[in-house]
Design an enzyme around this catalytic site. Structure first.
Site, PDB file in Angstrom:
ATOM      1  N   LYS A 148       0.824  -1.212   0.000  1.00 51.50           N
ATOM      2  CA  LYS A 148       0.000   0.000   0.000  1.00 51.50           C
ATOM      3  C   LYS A 148       0.866   1.273   0.000  1.00 51.50           C
ATOM      4  CE  LYS A 148      -4.134  -2.093   0.794  1.00 51.50           C
ATOM      5  NZ  LYS A 148      -3.764  -3.476   0.479  1.00 51.50           N
TER       6      LYS A 148
HETATM    7  C1  LIG Z   1      -4.222  -4.614  -0.227  1.00 46.77           C
HETATM    8  C2  LIG Z   1      -3.388  -5.833  -0.293  1.00 46.77           C
HETATM    9  C3  LIG Z   1      -3.581  -6.826  -1.297  1.00 46.77           C
HETATM   10  C4  LIG Z   1      -4.693  -6.748  -2.320  1.00 46.77           C
HETATM   11  O1  LIG Z   1      -4.478  -5.752  -3.317  1.00 46.77           O
HETATM   12  P1  LIG Z   1      -5.683  -5.245  -4.213  1.00 46.77           P
HETATM   13  O2  LIG Z   1      -5.127  -4.107  -4.989  1.00 46.77           O
HETATM   14  O3  LIG Z   1      -6.762  -4.821  -3.260  1.00 46.77           O
HETATM   15  O4  LIG Z   1      -6.111  -6.375  -5.078  1.00 46.77           O
HETATM   16  C5  LIG Z   1      -2.720  -7.921  -1.316  1.00 46.77           C
HETATM   17  N1  LIG Z   1      -1.747  -8.065  -0.383  1.00 46.77           N
HETATM   18  C6  LIG Z   1      -1.541  -7.144   0.590  1.00 46.77           C
HETATM   19  C7  LIG Z   1      -0.471  -7.384   1.600  1.00 46.77           C
HETATM   20  C8  LIG Z   1      -2.346  -5.997   0.669  1.00 46.77           C
HETATM   21  O5  LIG Z   1      -2.129  -5.103   1.662  1.00 46.77           O
END
Ligand SMILES: *Cc1c(COP(=O)(O)O)cnc(C)c1O
Length: 498
Positions: free
Chosen positions: A112
């Site tokens: 993120k």
């Molecule tokens: C948010 C997240 C995901 C999923 O990503 P999306 O863009 O929502 O598909 C996968 N792994 C981690 C560790 C995340 O924080």
């Protein structure tokens, strides 16, 4: 370059407006009216660039209303050695059978950060361009990862405040400490006595309260959101797929022009959608491999064309993918159909019945370009153990889901195309499940989360990331808890308005 809503193409806005607004008035998502392209020569040239310059090339194509200088400034403020530990930003690690794109070198140890480190700078630039003279208040309800990443991103960014609510008993001890110890003059954190839904509903109520928003305005504030449907969060994710391809050229894994597969552990469909856009721009992609955990609504959708969220919800070892409504899928459907009426129809069926079925043409495109697969917690942990024991590479649970599904894909198809697996979190972020996978004989139920950090370090010799190691001794700055009805008063208190 203008952006339009997936549900009404006559609503057209600049990129700055798309970023400030987050979501279109009709409930649709902003998409670029035309997707720009990048030539093979350009990609080859970019192979010799550092990450920041690769980002400049891609981002300037989409942010037509930003000056070159503004884009450069946003990029250098976000993607630097201080925030990401090295100039690589998103390094590529080679395993025996795949390339792992590590997206977790940012300050909160999860992917993120790739978007939330730069979004605040896009946001302040956009606010100026849209001539908004208010201080922007980012209001977030979080189940863990997003709240901390948003706090880190917006902390001390001029012209913004960041207020985060988390459920008192809905986050891990480490996640709670990460938020309560957040530094910065413009940050506020409080827990809500309830679950994530209570916190989320409370935040939505505040956004929808016209009278209160008027009062905020009179006091010089304007609410905004940083959630994953904001175009400003998607754009930074397109960059790293190009960057991975460039690194593969540099390492001699491929020649420029060769096709690759991209495998992504998926929740809200943001990350994998960014790879799809990269493909539309000219990145040579053979297959998009969409990996899910036991919440396998997308696996079924890719196989059958039916999206059906009416099913059991599972709490898994890869919690950031525990999602039944993948919001960003709407953008893919629009990109394939180019038909706002059809997309609006499916989305209203989804909100009415929790289910829709796409037409045969759309189904054919999706099953041609995507492979969907899933794995449960037992297989996730088996993959962590296998790759650790065999190759001494430690994956977190989300990355392991992707790895497992990639192996399923190869078994089923025999396809040997070089493949990039997106790695979305540092293994220490989900330390209990990771340690449990490689040390099945240890009874971790009796250990606290910090004990597990140290034990994982002892077992693997891999450094504990500094931001997590420091948590135990860091000063707690916030101690406010409130009932869900009182969240609005806490916001007023934090903003010091009467
Ligand atoms: C948010 C997240 C995901 C999923 O990503 P999306 O863009 O929502 O598909 C996968 N792994 C981690 C560790 C995340 O924080």
């Amino acid at each position: 370059m203008l952006y339009a809503s997936t549900r009404n193409q006559s609503i057209k806005v600049s990129s700055a407006e798309a970023i400030v607004k987050g979501i279109a008035e009709d409930g649709g998502l902003f998409v670029p009216c035309k997707i720009p392209s990048i030539s093979a020569e350009k990609i080859k040239e970019m192979a010799d660039y550092p990450y920041t310059r690769r980002a400049e090339e891609i981002m300037s194509l989409f942010l037509a209303d930003f000056s070159e200088d503004e884009i450069k400034k946003c990029i250098s403020s976000a993607y630097n050695e201080k925030n990401f530990g090295s100039p690589d930003i998103a390094p590529l690690r080679s395993l025996e059978n795949a390339e792992v794109l590590e997206l977790w070198h940012g300050p909160t140890c999860a992917f993120k950060d790739m978007a939330l480190q730069i979004l605040p700078y896009f946001m302040t630039c956009s606010i100026k361009k849209c001539k908004i003279d208010k201080e922007i208040v980012i209001l977030v309800a979080t189940s863990g990862d997003t709240g901390k990443a948003a706090l880190e991103g917006f902390a001390d960014v001029e012209g913004t405040r960041i207020l985060v609510f988390f459920p008192e008993n809905g986050v891990s001890k480490i996640q709670k400490l990460q938020m309560l110890t957040q530094t910065g003059k413009n940050v506020g954190v409080a827990s809500v006595l309830g679950n994530f839904d209570d916190a989320q509903t409370g935040v939505k109520r505040i956004f929808g309260n016209e009278e209160y928003n008027k009062k905020l305005n009179e006091n010089g504030f304007r609410l905004s959101s940083a959630n994953s449907i904001n175009w400003g969060r998607l754009l930074p994710q397109i960059v790293y797929y190009f960057s991975a391809y460039c690194d593969m050229i540099k390492k001699g894994r491929i020649n420029c022009g060769d096709k690759i597969n991209i495998c992504v552990p998926t929740g809200n469909f943001g990350n994998i959608l960014a790879s799809w856009y990269a493909g539309k721009m000219g990145l040579p992609v053979n297959k998009f491999i969409c990996a899910s955990n036991a919440n396998n609504v997308l696996t079924d959708f890719i196989k059958t064309g039916v999206y059906d969220k009416n099913r059991s919800f599972y709490t898994t070892a890869s919690p950031s993918m525990d999602i039944l409504i993948s919001s960003n899928l709407e953008r893919l459907l629009f990109d394939i159909t180019k038909d706002e009426k059809t997309v609006s129809g499916w989305m209203s069926e989804l909100s009415l019945n929790g289910k829709y079925e796409v037409d045969d043409k759309t189904k054919a495109v999706i099953s041609d370009k995507f492979f969907g697969g899933f794995c449960d917690d037992i297989s996730t942990k088996a993959s962590i153990a296998k790759v650790w024991n065999g190759q001494k590479y430690l994956m977190d649970t989300h990355t392991a889901v992707a790895y497992n599904v990639y192996e399923q894909y190869v078994d089923e198809t025999g396809d040997k195309t070089p493949t990039v697996i997106a790695s979305t979190a540092n293994p220490y972020k989900f330390n209990s499940a990771v340690f449990g996978s490689i040390a099945p004989d240890v009874d971790i139920k009796s250990m606290d989360e910090f004990d597990v950090l140290y034990a994982l370090n002892e077992k693997t010799g891999i450094d504990i990331p500094k931001p997590l190691a420091e948590l135990k001794t860091k000063e707690k700055r916030f101690d406010k808890s409130c009932a869900k009805e009182d969240m609005i008063n806490v916001v007023s208190e934090m903003l010091e308005i009467k």
